[in-house]
Design a protein around this motif. Structure first.
Motif, PDB file in Angstrom:
ATOM      1  N   ALA A 179      46.469 -29.010  62.945  1.00 48.57           N
ATOM      2  CA  ALA A 179      46.917 -28.927  61.560  1.00 48.57           C
ATOM      3  C   ALA A 179      47.338 -30.304  61.052  1.00 48.57           C
ATOM      4  CB  ALA A 179      48.064 -27.929  61.447  1.00 48.57           C
ATOM      5  N   ALA A 180      48.067 -31.050  61.878  1.00 49.67           N
ATOM      6  CA  ALA A 180      48.540 -32.377  61.474  1.00 49.67           C
ATOM      7  C   ALA A 180      47.361 -33.307  61.202  1.00 49.67           C
ATOM      8  CB  ALA A 180      49.435 -32.954  62.563  1.00 49.67           C
ATOM      9  N   SER A 181      46.339 -33.198  62.040  1.00 53.48           N
ATOM     10  CA  SER A 181      45.169 -34.059  61.915  1.00 53.48           C
ATOM     11  C   SER A 181      44.410 -33.779  60.610  1.00 53.48           C
ATOM     12  CB  SER A 181      44.271 -33.821  63.121  1.00 53.48           C
ATOM     13  OG  SER A 181      43.400 -34.893  63.301  1.00 53.48           O
ATOM     14  N   ILE A 182      44.226 -32.499  60.307  1.00 47.02           N
ATOM     15  CA  ILE A 182      43.499 -32.121  59.082  1.00 47.02           C
ATOM     16  C   ILE A 182      44.348 -32.448  57.852  1.00 47.02           C
ATOM     17  CG2 ILE A 182      42.498 -30.184  57.786  1.00 47.02           C
ATOM     18  CD1 ILE A 182      41.885 -28.930  60.599  1.00 47.02           C
ATOM     19  N   ARG A 183      45.659 -32.167  57.944  1.00 49.98           N
ATOM     20  CA  ARG A 183      46.591 -32.490  56.860  1.00 49.98           C
ATOM     21  C   ARG A 183      46.505 -33.990  56.533  1.00 49.98           C
ATOM     22  NH1 ARG A 183      51.234 -30.966  59.421  1.00 49.98           N
ATOM     23  NH2 ARG A 183      51.013 -28.731  59.083  1.00 49.98           N
ATOM     24  N   GLN A 184      46.481 -34.804  57.587  1.00 51.87           N
ATOM     25  CA  GLN A 184      46.414 -36.263  57.420  1.00 51.87           C
ATOM     26  C   GLN A 184      45.124 -36.659  56.686  1.00 51.87           C
ATOM     27  OE1 GLN A 184      48.861 -38.394  58.011  1.00 51.87           O
ATOM     28  NE2 GLN A 184      47.534 -39.925  57.062  1.00 51.87           N
ATOM     29  N   SER A 185      43.999 -35.995  57.031  1.00 47.58           N
ATOM     30  CA  SER A 185      42.718 -36.301  56.376  1.00 47.58           C
ATOM     31  C   SER A 185      42.784 -36.004  54.888  1.00 47.58           C
ATOM     32  CB  SER A 185      41.593 -35.473  56.989  1.00 47.58           C
ATOM     33  OG  SER A 185      41.367 -35.870  58.309  1.00 47.58           O
ATOM     34  N   VAL A 186      43.500 -34.923  54.532  1.00 42.20           N
ATOM     35  CA  VAL A 186      43.635 -34.576  53.116  1.00 42.20           C
ATOM     36  C   VAL A 186      44.511 -35.613  52.417  1.00 42.20           C
ATOM     37  CG1 VAL A 186      44.488 -32.856  51.474  1.00 42.20           C
ATOM     38  CG2 VAL A 186      43.314 -32.114  53.547  1.00 42.20           C
ATOM     39  N   ILE A 187      45.636 -35.961  53.054  1.00 40.74           N
ATOM     40  CA  ILE A 187      46.576 -36.900  52.425  1.00 40.74           C
ATOM     41  C   ILE A 187      45.950 -38.289  52.275  1.00 40.74           C
ATOM     42  CG2 ILE A 187      48.790 -38.083  52.760  1.00 40.74           C
ATOM     43  CD1 ILE A 187      49.808 -35.368  53.945  1.00 40.74           C
ATOM     44  N   ASP A 188      45.225 -38.778  53.301  1.00 35.71           N
ATOM     45  CA  ASP A 188      44.631 -40.119  53.148  1.00 35.71           C
ATOM     46  C   ASP A 188      43.256 -40.061  52.467  1.00 35.71           C
ATOM     47  OD1 ASP A 188      42.701 -39.541  55.071  1.00 35.71           O
ATOM     48  OD2 ASP A 188      43.757 -40.534  56.693  1.00 35.71           O
ATOM     49  N   LYS A 189      42.906 -38.905  51.943  1.00 34.98           N
ATOM     50  CA  LYS A 189      41.710 -38.714  51.111  1.00 34.98           C
ATOM     51  C   LYS A 189      40.390 -38.993  51.817  1.00 34.98           C
ATOM     52  CE  LYS A 189      44.099 -39.285  46.812  1.00 34.98           C
ATOM     53  NZ  LYS A 189      44.421 -40.117  45.677  1.00 34.98           N
ATOM     54  N   SER A 190      40.344 -38.827  53.143  1.00 34.39           N
ATOM     55  CA  SER A 190      39.045 -38.961  53.806  1.00 34.39           C
ATOM     56  C   SER A 190      38.250 -37.657  53.659  1.00 34.39           C
ATOM     57  CB  SER A 190      39.197 -39.378  55.270  1.00 34.39           C
ATOM     58  OG  SER A 190      39.894 -38.404  55.997  1.00 34.39           O
ATOM     59  N   VAL A 191      38.884 -36.610  53.140  1.00 32.98           N
ATOM     60  CA  VAL A 191      38.145 -35.414  52.701  1.00 32.98           C
ATOM     61  C   VAL A 191      38.495 -35.153  51.247  1.00 32.98           C
ATOM     62  CG1 VAL A 191      37.804 -34.192  54.866  1.00 32.98           C
ATOM     63  CG2 VAL A 191      39.942 -33.906  53.633  1.00 32.98           C
ATOM     64  N   THR A 192      37.561 -34.581  50.516  1.00 29.10           N
ATOM     65  CA  THR A 192      37.809 -34.299  49.106  1.00 29.10           C
ATOM     66  C   THR A 192      37.844 -32.795  48.876  1.00 29.10           C
ATOM     67  OG1 THR A 192      35.446 -34.575  48.798  1.00 29.10           O
ATOM     68  CG2 THR A 192      36.834 -36.416  48.160  1.00 29.10           C
ATOM     69  N   ALA A 193      38.458 -32.407  47.762  1.00 33.74           N
ATOM     70  CA  ALA A 193      38.586 -30.990  47.427  1.00 33.74           C
ATOM     71  C   ALA A 193      37.218 -30.334  47.381  1.00 33.74           C
ATOM     72  CB  ALA A 193      39.286 -30.839  46.086  1.00 33.74           C
TER      73      ALA A 193
END
Lengths: 116, 334
Positions: A18-32
């Protein structure tokens, strides 16, 4: 999107996921709207149990980071990208804590107290 | 092409002269000479002339004028395309190999078309009825090697291709414990410009198949099968899913085929590199470059480059190539 887990770590695997995916969302390496790998796929890829991945996904859904849809798998929620101002605030708080020699444990205790 | 010693024009100007002379003037002179010869034969030819041959002799007829005009018209269009396409030159003012291919192809096209057209008319001289025209398979077979040899000469007259390959930057593994496991996934797809070109090409192919279905349904099966396979492959390879984990690198096109996998023990090194699709790979899609590299080339810019233990290099263009390269380097322990 990059997901990292360390089975040797003391942190539970679902929390690491969860922390890893959360981090990807926060640092915008994934988009909505981007599709996450299916739980089965991610589980076999990382060599972890599928229920561990599902638990991480459910936690992220409860936090509003992702949407889980039957048949469509997990996608990054459209509401997920609103952490910019928060991240700026946290940077400032952490910097302030460092100058005052406040430990991470003490800082999290303060935040937890304030959040109640 | 030899240039006078006192010629000190800039490289781009000299290249443009070569493009005009080899890619436009020579092909047009060849087709015009062929047209002139064919025009001299007009009094001896039947009217109409056979213009298309089936398995049992001629099955398509047209006027002499159109047989003479077609090579001229096609060569003119392609020569213009070759000149426009290669006019700008490479980023350093040289000629890219894709430009050289277009110029040489212009020569190839003019000769193969002219020889085939002139040959098909030559066998019909003195005939009263085009239905008695002999087969021209031999002429068509001869036209291509002749055109190919001359096109190779044209290629040799052009300057050496400009190398625009950028230097790969080796990727470092993600910092962490030796027990960590990583999973990277991303989707990479073509840009809007390429999408428009593909859509137009597929539409043209669809129309061609539609026309065939109406005009000649008996011979529809083979073109339809080939056409549909080409369409499916084209659509499938517009978007790729890239997955990196302990099993290595996996790239999978939208429909699941084609796909490719590189296992961690086949990986010698991982890097990121800047890619120019037209200049280095001659286009978009699953590509092979003349320097031996192959890969998924969908956009200009950043790409993941994997060097296999057998020395072969595989690339995938993607916006998050840096992260992908670090993840793969972690997996491959390089």
């Amino acid at each position: 999107m990059l997901v990292r887990v360390d089975p040797a770590s003391e942190t539970p695997l679902f929390e690491q996921l969860a922390a890893s995916i959360r981090q990807s969302v926060i640092d915008k390496s994934v988009t909505a709207g981007e599709r996450l790998p299916s739980a089965r796929e991610l589980a076999s890829s990382l060599g972890v149990n599928m229920h561990t991945v599902l638990r991480a996904y459910q936690e992220l859904r409860d936090e509003g980071f992702i949407e889980l849809r039957r048949g469509r798998g997990a996608i990054i929620a459209a509401t997920a990208h609103s952490y910019d101002t928060l991240a700026d605030g946290i940077t400032a708080i952490v910097a302030e804590a460092r100058t005052q020699n406040v430990s991470l444990a003490a800082l999290t205790a303060l935040i937890r107290e304030e959040y109640k | 092409m030899t240039l006078p010693a006192e010629n000190v024009a800039p490289q781009l100007t000299r290249n443009r002269r070569l493009i005009i002379v080899i890619g436009v003037v020579i092909p047009l002179l060849i087709t015009m000479a062929a047209a002139f010869v064919m025009a001299l034969w007009v009094p001896e030819l039947p009217n109409p002339v056979a213009s298309h041959w089936g398995t049992s002799g001629p099955d398509g007829y047209s006027t002499v004028g159109s047989v003479i005009a077609l090579p001229l018209l096609l060569t003119l269009v392609f020569a213009a395309l070759a000149a426009f396409g290669s006019w700008k030159g490479g980023p350093n003012g040289g000629m890219l190999w894709a430009h050289k291919i277009m110029v040489a192809a212009s020569v190839f096209l003019s000769i193969s078309l002219s020889v085939t057209a002139a040959g098909s008319l030559a066998v019909q001289r003195g005939l009263d009825n085009a239905e008695n025209a002999p087969a021209i398979g031999g002429i068509a077979l001869a036209a291509f090697p002749i055109a190919f040899v001359v096109a190779v000469f044209a290629w040799l007259m052009l300057p050496a291709s400009e190398r625009i390959q950028s230097t790969p930057v080796a990727a470092k593994p993600i910092a962490g414990t030796t027990t960590q496991r990583v999973h990277f996934s991303s989707t990479t797809r073509v840009g809007a410009g390429v999408l428009v070109v593909v859509a137009v090409a597929l539409l043209a192919l669809g129309i061609a198949l539609g026309v065939q279905a109406v005009s000649n349904p008996a011979e529809l099966l083979l073109p339809a099968v080939i056409g549909l396979v080409v369409m499916a492959l084209a659509v499938s390879t517009l978007s790729w899913r890239v997955t990196i984990d302990q099993r290595g690198l996996k790239v999978r096109s939208a429909f699941g085929f084609p796909r490719a996998t590189i296992a961690p023990d086949q990986i010698a090194s991982v890097a990121t590199v800047e890619v120019n699709p037209i200049g280095e790979f001659g286009g978009y899609g699953w590509r092979w470059a003349p320097d031996g590299r192959s890969g998924i080339v969908l956009s200009k810019g950043e790409a993941l480059e994997v060097t296999r233990t057998n020395g072969k290099r595989f690339i995938v263009t993607m916006h998050d190539a840096q992260l992908a390269a670090e993840a793969l380097a972690t997996v491959a322990k390089k």
